[in-house]
Design an enzyme around this catalytic site. Sequence first.
Site, PDB file in Angstrom:
ATOM      1  N   SER A 102      10.940   2.025   7.356  1.00  0.00           N
ATOM      2  CA  SER A 102      10.203   1.036   8.145  1.00  0.00           C
ATOM      3  C   SER A 102      10.442   1.316   9.628  1.00  0.00           C
ATOM      4  CB  SER A 102      10.720  -0.364   7.802  1.00  0.00           C
ATOM      5  OG  SER A 102      10.259  -1.335   8.718  1.00  0.00           O
ATOM      6  N   TYR A 116      16.258  -7.524   5.878  1.00  0.00           N
ATOM      7  CA  TYR A 116      15.250  -6.454   5.829  1.00  0.00           C
ATOM      8  C   TYR A 116      15.647  -5.324   6.774  1.00  0.00           C
ATOM      9  CZ  TYR A 116      10.635  -4.236   5.725  1.00  0.00           C
ATOM     10  OH  TYR A 116       9.602  -3.342   5.570  1.00  0.00           O
TER      11      TYR A 116
HETATM   12  P1  NAP Z   1       3.460  -5.376  -0.758  1.00  0.00           P
HETATM   13  O1  NAP Z   1       1.981  -5.258  -0.753  1.00  0.00           O
HETATM   14  O2  NAP Z   1       4.102  -6.709  -0.701  1.00  0.00           O
HETATM   15  O3  NAP Z   1       4.050  -4.514  -1.953  1.00  0.00           O
HETATM   16  C1  NAP Z   1       5.397  -4.550  -2.303  1.00  0.00           C
HETATM   17  C2  NAP Z   1       5.538  -3.900  -3.649  1.00  0.00           C
HETATM   18  O4  NAP Z   1       6.908  -3.988  -4.084  1.00  0.00           O
HETATM   19  C3  NAP Z   1       4.705  -4.624  -4.708  1.00  0.00           C
HETATM   20  O5  NAP Z   1       4.212  -3.690  -5.628  1.00  0.00           O
HETATM   21  C4  NAP Z   1       5.754  -5.509  -5.361  1.00  0.00           C
HETATM   22  O6  NAP Z   1       5.422  -5.933  -6.653  1.00  0.00           O
HETATM   23  C5  NAP Z   1       6.921  -4.561  -5.375  1.00  0.00           C
HETATM   24  N1  NAP Z   1       8.140  -5.283  -5.670  1.00  0.00           N
HETATM   25  C6  NAP Z   1       8.688  -6.284  -4.967  1.00  0.00           C
HETATM   26  N2  NAP Z   1       9.774  -6.759  -5.600  1.00  0.00           N
HETATM   27  C7  NAP Z   1       9.900  -6.019  -6.737  1.00  0.00           C
HETATM   28  C8  NAP Z   1      10.810  -6.032  -7.808  1.00  0.00           C
HETATM   29  N3  NAP Z   1      11.815  -6.915  -7.888  1.00  0.00           N
HETATM   30  N4  NAP Z   1      10.653  -5.132  -8.800  1.00  0.00           N
HETATM   31  C9  NAP Z   1       9.642  -4.240  -8.759  1.00  0.00           C
HETATM   32  N5  NAP Z   1       8.733  -4.182  -7.781  1.00  0.00           N
HETATM   33  C10 NAP Z   1       8.870  -5.084  -6.774  1.00  0.00           C
HETATM   34  O7  NAP Z   1       4.029  -4.639   0.508  1.00  0.00           O
HETATM   35  P2  NAP Z   1       3.806  -3.202   1.146  1.00  0.00           P
HETATM   36  O8  NAP Z   1       3.541  -3.430   2.568  1.00  0.00           O
HETATM   37  O9  NAP Z   1       2.868  -2.380   0.342  1.00  0.00           O
HETATM   38  O10 NAP Z   1       5.286  -2.662   1.039  1.00  0.00           O
HETATM   39  C11 NAP Z   1       5.635  -1.479   0.338  1.00  0.00           C
HETATM   40  C12 NAP Z   1       6.855  -0.875   1.017  1.00  0.00           C
HETATM   41  O11 NAP Z   1       6.514  -0.514   2.358  1.00  0.00           O
HETATM   42  C13 NAP Z   1       8.042  -1.828   1.125  1.00  0.00           C
HETATM   43  O12 NAP Z   1       9.239  -1.110   0.917  1.00  0.00           O
HETATM   44  C14 NAP Z   1       7.958  -2.312   2.558  1.00  0.00           C
HETATM   45  O13 NAP Z   1       9.187  -2.714   3.057  1.00  0.00           O
HETATM   46  C15 NAP Z   1       7.465  -1.053   3.237  1.00  0.00           C
HETATM   47  N6  NAP Z   1       6.844  -1.256   4.552  1.00  0.00           N
HETATM   48  C16 NAP Z   1       5.697  -1.963   4.716  1.00  0.00           C
HETATM   49  C17 NAP Z   1       5.149  -2.069   5.988  1.00  0.00           C
HETATM   50  C18 NAP Z   1       3.871  -2.802   6.238  1.00  0.00           C
HETATM   51  O14 NAP Z   1       3.494  -2.949   7.423  1.00  0.00           O
HETATM   52  N7  NAP Z   1       3.151  -3.272   5.260  1.00  0.00           N
HETATM   53  C19 NAP Z   1       5.758  -1.482   7.066  1.00  0.00           C
HETATM   54  C20 NAP Z   1       6.943  -0.777   6.865  1.00  0.00           C
HETATM   55  C21 NAP Z   1       7.474  -0.653   5.595  1.00  0.00           C
HETATM   56  P3  NAP Z   1       4.715  -7.378  -6.870  1.00  0.00           P
HETATM   57  O15 NAP Z   1       3.275  -7.192  -6.460  1.00  0.00           O
HETATM   58  O16 NAP Z   1       4.917  -7.651  -8.301  1.00  0.00           O
HETATM   59  O17 NAP Z   1       5.434  -8.342  -5.957  1.00  0.00           O
END
Ligand code: NAP
Length: 251
Positions: free
Chosen positions: A143, A156
């Site tokens: 991140s 986080y």
């Molecule tokens: P998201 O749409 O909220 O997706 C998160 C994913 O993680 C979902 O598939 C969720 O499943 C899964 N997850 C959460 N808790 C879990 C658990 N206990 N067991 C298995 N799966 C679980 O968010 P995203 O933005 O795509 O995030 C994906 C990654 O990118 C994360 O590591 C996040 O920190 C990182 N990230 C995101 C951003 C951003 O701007 N969006 C920036 C930097 C880093 P469910 O749908 O079942 O909850």
Amino acid sequence: MSFAAPNFSLEGRRAFVTGANTGIGQGIALGLASAGAQVICAGRTPAEETVEAIGRMGGKAQIAALDLSDPMAGAAVLAEHGDLDILVNNAGIIRRADSLDFTEGDWDDVMDVNLKAVFFTAQAFAKHALARGAHASIINIASLLSFQGGIRVPSYTASKHGVAGLTKILANEWALRGINVNAIAPGYIATNNTVALRADENRNRDILARIPAGAWGKPEDIAGAAVFLASPAARYVHGCVLNVDGGWLAR
Ligand code: NAP
């Protein structure tokens, strides 16, 4: 002069992507499949949409049930899926509260999914890959908060700084043994994770004003970096945290 053209193909390779039902994980799963990989879409919500989309592209994918709130759960699920070449530790959660009010529950929940599960899933994957003697790639999703402090997200930020550190130590230990360990640091990407930020008019305006590219990223913007890091073209890339952030960290 000898020159081997860079090879970005993932034909014949099998990938395991956590949190592949939505957002960045879904984008990465589709990207890896478009480069030829068979993708196991793991997570707690079944990734039917992702698997169907990969099928429509003519690719191969399947669902695996995995709840990483038990951070040791990855090992058992990986073992059910035979030989794997690529692991993407993407699943992650965020909890927001002032640090003065932050609870132990919000600390532990985030650290378990975002950091402890990343380490033990990578450990289980590496044991299989090393036992097979096969080349393998691990990509952790870091991140901007692997580099910056953020605000109101202490667990986080700690977890994502940890992901950057883990990526480096695992690369140091496994590079010589045929495993590439790298990370991608996404910038501000429009997913479920950032709904609250985008809904806050002031935060949204401030964020956009600071991004040199002038827009939120999309999950497919992360997919290209994942394909590269998983491919033979990245064979000499180890321990890198690749920013895909519209220029945010350059500002
Ligand atoms: P998201 O749409 O909220 O997706 C998160 C994913 O993680 C979902 O598939 C969720 O499943 C899964 N997850 C959460 N808790 C879990 C658990 N206990 N067991 C298995 N799966 C679980 O968010 P995203 O933005 O795509 O995030 C994906 C990654 O990118 C994360 O590591 C996040 O920190 C990182 N990230 C995101 C951003 C951003 O701007 N969006 C920036 C930097 C880093 P469910 O749908 O079942 O909850």
